[in-house]
Write a protein that holds these residues in place. Structure first.
Motif, short mmCIF file in Angstrom:
data_model
loop_
_atom_site.label_atom_id
_atom_site.label_comp_id
_atom_site.label_asym_id
_atom_site.label_seq_id
_atom_site.Cartn_x
_atom_site.Cartn_y
_atom_site.Cartn_z
N GLY A 153 -24.01 -39.75 -8.65
CA GLY A 153 -22.57 -39.58 -8.75
C GLY A 153 -21.97 -40.25 -9.97
N LYS A 154 -22.80 -40.76 -10.88
CA LYS A 154 -22.32 -41.43 -12.08
C LYS A 154 -22.77 -40.67 -13.31
N GLY A 155 -21.90 -40.61 -14.31
CA GLY A 155 -22.22 -39.90 -15.54
C GLY A 155 -22.03 -40.80 -16.75
N GLU A 156 -22.33 -40.23 -17.91
CA GLU A 156 -22.32 -40.99 -19.16
C GLU A 156 -21.61 -40.17 -20.23
N LEU A 157 -20.66 -40.80 -20.91
CA LEU A 157 -19.96 -40.15 -22.01
C LEU A 157 -20.52 -40.66 -23.33
N LEU A 158 -20.90 -39.73 -24.20
CA LEU A 158 -21.31 -40.06 -25.57
C LEU A 158 -20.40 -39.30 -26.52
N LEU A 159 -19.71 -40.05 -27.35
CA LEU A 159 -18.80 -39.45 -28.34
C LEU A 159 -19.13 -40.01 -29.71
N GLU A 160 -19.47 -39.13 -30.64
CA GLU A 160 -19.68 -39.55 -32.03
C GLU A 160 -18.81 -38.69 -32.94
N LEU A 161 -18.04 -39.35 -33.81
CA LEU A 161 -17.22 -38.67 -34.80
C LEU A 161 -17.84 -38.96 -36.16
N LEU A 162 -18.50 -37.96 -36.73
CA LEU A 162 -19.17 -38.11 -38.02
C LEU A 162 -18.19 -37.65 -39.11
N THR A 163 -17.94 -38.53 -40.08
CA THR A 163 -16.93 -38.24 -41.10
C THR A 163 -17.46 -38.59 -42.48
N GLU A 164 -16.64 -38.30 -43.48
CA GLU A 164 -16.88 -38.89 -44.79
C GLU A 164 -16.54 -40.38 -44.70
N GLU A 165 -16.87 -41.15 -45.73
CA GLU A 165 -16.79 -42.61 -45.65
C GLU A 165 -15.38 -43.12 -45.30
N SER A 219 -3.81 -41.15 -43.91
CA SER A 219 -4.55 -40.04 -43.32
C SER A 219 -4.35 -38.81 -44.18
N MET A 220 -5.09 -37.76 -43.86
CA MET A 220 -5.06 -36.54 -44.67
C MET A 220 -5.32 -35.33 -43.79
N ARG A 221 -4.90 -34.17 -44.29
CA ARG A 221 -5.31 -32.91 -43.67
C ARG A 221 -6.43 -32.32 -44.51
N PHE A 222 -7.29 -31.54 -43.87
CA PHE A 222 -8.40 -30.95 -44.61
C PHE A 222 -8.71 -29.58 -44.03
N PRO A 223 -9.29 -28.71 -44.82
CA PRO A 223 -9.59 -27.35 -44.34
C PRO A 223 -10.51 -27.39 -43.12
N GLY A 224 -10.21 -26.53 -42.19
CA GLY A 224 -11.10 -26.41 -41.04
C GLY A 224 -10.61 -27.11 -39.80
N CYS A 225 -9.55 -27.95 -39.92
CA CYS A 225 -9.08 -28.68 -38.74
C CYS A 225 -7.63 -29.10 -38.95
N ARG A 226 -6.81 -28.91 -37.90
CA ARG A 226 -5.40 -29.30 -38.00
C ARG A 226 -5.20 -30.79 -37.78
N LEU A 227 -6.20 -31.47 -37.26
CA LEU A 227 -6.08 -32.90 -36.96
C LEU A 227 -5.97 -33.71 -38.24
N ARG A 228 -4.95 -34.60 -38.31
CA ARG A 228 -4.86 -35.52 -39.43
C ARG A 228 -5.86 -36.65 -39.20
N VAL A 243 -8.51 -39.83 -41.32
CA VAL A 243 -8.63 -40.65 -42.51
C VAL A 243 -9.49 -39.98 -43.58
N ARG A 244 -10.52 -39.28 -43.18
CA ARG A 244 -11.40 -38.53 -44.07
C ARG A 244 -11.84 -37.26 -43.33
N PRO A 245 -12.32 -36.26 -44.02
CA PRO A 245 -12.74 -35.03 -43.33
C PRO A 245 -13.79 -35.29 -42.26
N LEU A 246 -13.59 -34.70 -41.09
CA LEU A 246 -14.58 -34.75 -40.01
C LEU A 246 -15.71 -33.78 -40.32
N THR A 247 -16.95 -34.28 -40.26
CA THR A 247 -18.11 -33.43 -40.53
C THR A 247 -18.58 -32.73 -39.25
#
Length: 708
Positions: A6-18, A144-153, A155-159
């Motif tokens: 009944g227990k689960g695990e969340l793994l979240l990784e946000l890979l970005t530019e530096e 922060s910045m906007r970048f092509p491919g995502c509306r989310l502002r 700090v650097r483009p999300l890869t």
């Protein structure tokens, strides 16, 4: 299996530019906070372990022990009172269209409308995408910045994004940013994508791909490798915790390398060498065994080179050579003009639009330095005035223009080059100190004088134009200035009366009509209270109680008038008074006398309010009928005279001892004597006797400030 437990695990990784190093710690902390708040809202945080990791290219959250189903719960919201205007009730109903039922319910404050909803059990995996999306959009970056491919502002483009719960991919609405189980390792030391199944698999695969996820582990490795590489070259690295923190955020797989400095540049002042390496290149300086600068530097690379790093080192040596060439040019050019001749240029530098130029400030500092000299043993008027005159002159030099953090220290070098007295040169370097709690405090007499003149002038000047700090706002660093004054006075045991110092500084502002210098006493009291608040902060780490500082700071002096406090402006004497007060209150006599003080003070205050005036302390001895009140009156006279004499000699322990002697008579008075009698004259006299207890004790300290 997670399914059965009944227990689960969340793994979240946000890979970005530096991500800039300074933004990394706050970003991961904010993400962790968002996840923890969600867990607490659903009351499932107790058994859940949440950990965050941050590197230059990724933010990672691992949360283990999350229930795979969120238990349902009943929610309700209270609305308007019964009988409220129809508009209010209709508005309450419209605001909660999704609520299942409305009812009117009795409460201890009357009958109110309530809206109720029963939330059913639901799958955690259905809730998490919205929670993660909210956490990402709620993360506010300094830039922060906007970048092509995502509306989310961001700090650097999300890869890419890895988002798994219980091994299953959770899709997030991030437009064209890939969301799944694929990540990448080190930018240069790992090739291709890496598919991960869960957190353990992720951590192991990233480690194999030359990524040190844990920030503290990277910091420890860098620190150890710096010491090892330096020791191999028979030098030592200059400690720099701030730089160490920064470079920890610049590499995912840190490698420490060492380079050499051309010997031609070793004639530059050590501060210039270090600033050139640190500010622009993030290099660590080294010293030889004798403490002199070594022709070596250390830096952190984020790559393992095939040639052992020789090419990387050569490139960094080449860049440093160019930096030091620029610094040497400024150094040579600056020395062509005597430091004293640069003072005139301060007229062109505005200190503040209401306070004139830096030249005006320097003139005020000279006069203040002359005032301070008698209070600093060993200080010399001529040297102190000269140090104050030259203190700000290096602000127009090329080196300080390039490296503002070297102001003061470069003035010292230029003054030495010009043949100034060494004590004057050192005073120029010391006058900014201490810059913070970890900075050294000047102990040379002339340096102390100039440092005090600089800080006290700033405090009085900005107070006179009503620019004292409010809340977290402190644009002119006045809290730091006050902290500096405190440390200079206490660490050097200076008997400096701050009231007179503030008055002297206020007098120097008379040529600035825009500054409000008309209310000398009000200005001094405001500054004294400001310094007292800073003193509480300064002494907190020593375990000194803030209420004792407040009590010793505001006392009544010899007059004993409770509504006219006199503020202690000698910080050394203030701390001695605090120490004596702390010792006194730790005794039974002190603790019991404090109780009696409060009892007397409360009775008098209540009766003063009831009668509409504040009583004085003039007791008529002919109206003292009971032996206990006669004994108390006699003790009060003895204690008042004895404590006054002890205070004049600054024998605070003795003054507290005098207070302790009247404990018996105070206790006996409260046991045997009725204050509020039917005889108005007798009642008045006894209330004045209680008022006198308060006044006599307040000669030593304001006991009303003491808590507990």
């Amino acid at each position: 299996m997670p399914e059965s437990s009944g227990k689960g695990e969340l793994l979240l990784e946000l890979l970005t530019e530096e991500i800039p190093a300074r933004m990394q710690p706050r970003a991961i902390e904010k993400l962790l906070q968002s996840i923890r708040e969600w867990l607490e809202v659903h009351r499932i945080a107790k058994d859940t372990k949440v950990k965050g990791y941050v590197t230059p290219r990724r933010l990672v959250i691992v949360a283990q022990g999350i229930p795979v189903r969120i238990p349902g719960r009943r929610e309700e919201r209270r609305g308007p009172r019964e009988g409220a205007p129809p508009e209010a009730i209709d508005g309450f109903r419209r605001a909660g269209e999704l609520w299942e039922q409305y009812e009117v319910r009795d409460t201890d404050r009357g009958r109110f409308h309530f809206a109720v909803i029963q939330r059913p059990d639901r799958d955690t995996k259905d809730e998490l995408p919205a929670i993660v999306e909210s956490a990402l959009s709620g993360l506010h970056w300094p830039k922060s910045m906007r970048f092509p491919g995502c509306r989310l502002r961001w700090v650097r483009p999300l890869t890419s994004v890895v988002c798994l719960f219980d091994g299953e991919v959770l899709l997030l609405p991030l437009d064209q940013v890939p969301v799944g189980r694929l990540t990448r390792g080190h930018r240069w030391l790992s090739r291709g994508e890496i598919a991960v199944e869960n957190a353990d698999d992720y951590l192991a695969r990233l480690s194999e791909a030359h990524v040190v996820l844990d920030r503290e582990e990277r910091r420890r490795r860098i620190e150890e490798d710096l010491a090892t590489v330096a020791a191999a070259a028979e030098v030592a690295v200059v400690p720099d915790p701030e730089l160490l923190d920064e470079v920890t955020g610049l590499a995912e797989f840190p490698i420490v390398l060492m380079g050499s400095i051309d010997l031609d540049f070793m004639t530059l002042p050590p501060e210039v060498l270090r600033a050139s390496m640190r500010t622009h290149q993030r290099y660590f300086s080294c010293v030889a065994p004798d403490g002199t600068p070594a022709a070596r530097f250390l830096f952190v690379a984020d790559n393992v080179a095939a040639d052992g790093g020789r090419t990387i080192v050569a490139g960094n040596e080449r860049v440093l050579r160019a930096r030091l060439s620029d610094a040497r040019f400024f150094w040579d050019q600056d020395r062509k003009v005597p430091l004293a001749s640069r003072v005139e240029a301060l007229k062109q530098r505005v200190y503040h639009e209401k306070l004139g130029s830096l030249f005006d400030k320097v003139e005020r500092m000279q006069s203040l330095a002359e005032f301070m000299v008698p209070f600093v043993p060993g200080a010399n008027v001529t040297r102190a005035r000269r140090g104050a005159l030259l203190a700000k002159a290096d602000l127009s030099t090329g080196i300080v223009g390039e490296f503002p953090e070297l102001q003061g220290s470069m003035g010292r070098h230029y003054a030495i080059e010009d043949g100034e007295d060494e004590r004057v040169s050192n005073a120029i370097a010391d006058h900014y100190k201490p810059l913070g709690p970890n900075d050294s405090c000047p102990n040379a007499p002339d340096g102390i004088v100039v440092a005090l003149a600089d800080k006290i002038d700033s405090l009085v000047a900005f107070c006179s134009i009503h620019e004292m700090p409010t809340g977290s706002r402190d644009p002119f660093a006045l809290r730091r200035a006050a902290q500096g004054v405190i440390r200079l006075v206490l660490e050097n045991r200076l008997r400096l009366p701050l009231t007179k110092a503030f008055a002297a500084a206020r007098w120097e502002l008379r040529t600035h009509p825009i500054a409000d210098v008309g209310h000398a006493q009000m200005l001094s009291e405001e500054l004294l209270r400001f310094v007292a608040e800073r003193l509480k902060v300064h002494l907190r780490e020593r375990g000194v109680r803030h209420d004792l500082i407040a009590a010793a700071f505001a006392h009544l002096g010899a007059a004993g008038i409770a509504f006219a406090p006199q503020y202690e402006d000698d910080l050394v004497r203030l701390l001695d008074r605090v120490a004596a007060l702390e010792g006194f209150l730790s005794t039974d006599d002190g603790a019991n006398l404090l109780v009696a003080y409060r009892r007397a003070s409360n009775i008098v205050s209540i009766e003063d309010r009831k009668d509409g005036y504040v009583r004085n302390i003039d007791v008529d001895p002919n109206r003292l009928e009971e032996p206990e009140e006669q004994a108390l009156f006699a003790d009060l006279n003895l204690v008042s005279a004895g404590s006054k004499h002890a205070l004049e000699r600054e024998e605070f322990q003795a003054a507290m001892g005098h207070l302790a002697t009247m404990r018996r008579s105070v206790d006996a008075f409260f046991d045997k004597v009725t204050v509020n009698t039917d005889d108005p004259a007798l009642r008045e006299n006894r209330l004045r006797l209680l008022s006198r207890i308060r006044a006599v004790m307040n000669q030593v300290a304001d006991f009303s400030q003491i808590e507990g």
